[in-house]
Motif scaffolding. Sequence first.
Motif, PDB file in Angstrom:
ATOM      1  N   PRO A  37      -4.083   3.950   1.746  1.00  0.00           N
ATOM      2  CA  PRO A  37      -2.808   2.432   1.658  1.00  0.00           C
ATOM      3  C   PRO A  37      -3.662   1.678   2.144  1.00  0.00           C
ATOM      4  O   PRO A  37      -2.812   0.224   1.487  1.00  0.00           O
ATOM      5  CB  PRO A  37      -1.909   3.422   2.513  1.00  0.00           C
ATOM      6  N   ASN A  38      -4.557   1.200   2.159  1.00  0.00           N
ATOM      7  CA  ASN A  38      -5.306  -0.330   2.374  1.00  0.00           C
ATOM      8  C   ASN A  38      -6.091  -1.005   1.371  1.00  0.00           C
ATOM      9  O   ASN A  38      -7.272  -1.634   1.164  1.00  0.00           O
ATOM     10  CB  ASN A  38      -6.207  -0.161   4.054  1.00  0.00           C
ATOM     11  N   CYS A  39      -6.496   0.618   0.250  1.00  0.00           N
ATOM     12  CA  CYS A  39      -7.338  -0.336  -1.065  1.00  0.00           C
ATOM     13  C   CYS A  39      -6.744  -0.409  -1.558  1.00  0.00           C
ATOM     14  O   CYS A  39      -5.384  -0.740  -1.978  1.00  0.00           O
ATOM     15  CB  CYS A  39      -7.561   0.863  -1.460  1.00  0.00           C
ATOM     16  N   LEU A  40      -7.587  -0.934  -2.827  1.00  0.00           N
ATOM     17  CA  LEU A  40      -7.501  -2.000  -3.905  1.00  0.00           C
ATOM     18  C   LEU A  40      -6.049  -0.975  -4.995  1.00  0.00           C
ATOM     19  O   LEU A  40      -6.358  -0.246  -5.218  1.00  0.00           O
ATOM     20  CB  LEU A  40      -7.604  -1.825  -4.925  1.00  0.00           C
ATOM     21  N   LEU A  41      -4.664  -1.616  -5.054  1.00  0.00           N
ATOM     22  CA  LEU A  41      -4.122  -0.787  -5.196  1.00  0.00           C
ATOM     23  C   LEU A  41      -3.395  -1.225  -7.372  1.00  0.00           C
ATOM     24  O   LEU A  41      -3.784  -2.470  -7.335  1.00  0.00           O
ATOM     25  CB  LEU A  41      -2.286  -1.072  -5.762  1.00  0.00           C
ATOM     26  N   LEU A  42      -3.280  -0.492  -8.145  1.00  0.00           N
ATOM     27  CA  LEU A  42      -3.660  -0.877  -9.021  1.00  0.00           C
ATOM     28  C   LEU A  42      -2.657  -0.096 -10.420  1.00  0.00           C
ATOM     29  O   LEU A  42      -2.141   0.752  -9.929  1.00  0.00           O
ATOM     30  CB  LEU A  42      -5.093  -0.200 -10.672  1.00  0.00           C
ATOM     31  N   PRO A  43      -1.668  -0.500 -12.234  1.00  0.00           N
ATOM     32  CA  PRO A  43      -0.965  -0.441 -11.907  1.00  0.00           C
ATOM     33  C   PRO A  43      -1.285   1.147 -12.662  1.00  0.00           C
ATOM     34  O   PRO A  43      -2.221   1.221 -12.974  1.00  0.00           O
ATOM     35  CB  PRO A  43      -0.867  -0.874 -13.513  1.00  0.00           C
ATOM     36  N   ARG A  55       2.454  -5.163  -1.334  1.00  0.00           N
ATOM     37  CA  ARG A  55       1.647  -5.443  -2.517  1.00  0.00           C
ATOM     38  C   ARG A  55       2.354  -4.280  -3.390  1.00  0.00           C
ATOM     39  O   ARG A  55       2.140  -4.305  -5.138  1.00  0.00           O
ATOM     40  CB  ARG A  55       0.110  -3.878  -1.549  1.00  0.00           C
ATOM     41  N   ALA A  56       2.925  -2.974  -3.462  1.00  0.00           N
ATOM     42  CA  ALA A  56       2.883  -1.820  -4.365  1.00  0.00           C
ATOM     43  C   ALA A  56       4.547  -2.557  -5.238  1.00  0.00           C
ATOM     44  O   ALA A  56       4.119  -2.105  -6.341  1.00  0.00           O
ATOM     45  CB  ALA A  56       3.535  -0.913  -4.004  1.00  0.00           C
ATOM     46  N   ARG A  57       4.569  -3.099  -4.814  1.00  0.00           N
ATOM     47  CA  ARG A  57       6.058  -3.661  -5.274  1.00  0.00           C
ATOM     48  C   ARG A  57       5.091  -5.048  -6.623  1.00  0.00           C
ATOM     49  O   ARG A  57       6.121  -4.653  -7.723  1.00  0.00           O
ATOM     50  CB  ARG A  57       6.776  -4.501  -4.706  1.00  0.00           C
ATOM     51  N   ALA A  58       4.251  -5.247  -5.919  1.00  0.00           N
ATOM     52  CA  ALA A  58       4.143  -6.652  -6.754  1.00  0.00           C
ATOM     53  C   ALA A  58       3.785  -6.204  -7.946  1.00  0.00           C
ATOM     54  O   ALA A  58       3.437  -6.267  -9.164  1.00  0.00           O
ATOM     55  CB  ALA A  58       3.093  -7.118  -6.179  1.00  0.00           C
ATOM     56  N   VAL A  59       2.571  -4.615  -8.021  1.00  0.00           N
ATOM     57  CA  VAL A  59       1.465  -4.475  -8.560  1.00  0.00           C
ATOM     58  C   VAL A  59       2.686  -3.614 -10.043  1.00  0.00           C
ATOM     59  O   VAL A  59       2.280  -3.709 -11.186  1.00  0.00           O
ATOM     60  CB  VAL A  59       0.624  -3.168  -7.914  1.00  0.00           C
ATOM     61  N   ARG A  60       3.608  -2.866  -9.513  1.00  0.00           N
ATOM     62  CA  ARG A  60       4.860  -2.551 -10.635  1.00  0.00           C
ATOM     63  C   ARG A  60       5.410  -3.503 -11.581  1.00  0.00           C
ATOM     64  O   ARG A  60       5.419  -3.557 -12.479  1.00  0.00           O
ATOM     65  CB  ARG A  60       5.843  -1.610  -9.564  1.00  0.00           C
TER      66      ARG A  60
END
Length: 106
Positions: A71-77, A15-20
């Motif tokens: 770590p399970n919450c929404l990730l944003l740039p 998920r983090a890789r996709a956001v970046r």
Amino acid sequence: MVMAGAHHRGPYKRRARAVRAAAYSADALAEMGVGAPTRCWRCGRTLAEHPPHRNGRRPSWTAGHTIDGDPNCLLLPEASTCNYAAGAKRKNQLTTGRRFRTSRVW
């Protein structure tokens, strides 16, 4: 056997890789005149508007937690300068009240 922390297992890394990647892609398109550059969700500035880190390194896009430390919450740039400061603030809040103890009697 020591189990890896939540940031190092499960879907977080993907998920983090996709956001970046999405943040950098939007910036690249904005440079070509298509769309707007990515803005940091925490402060609203673009990557170019962020100051450098204290060591002089330029900020980079990271995946910022909308709920710090979850770590399970929404990730944003989020710019690395904002993200690292928020992480340090969160850790300091969690450790407030703990006193450093020495083994020596003064």
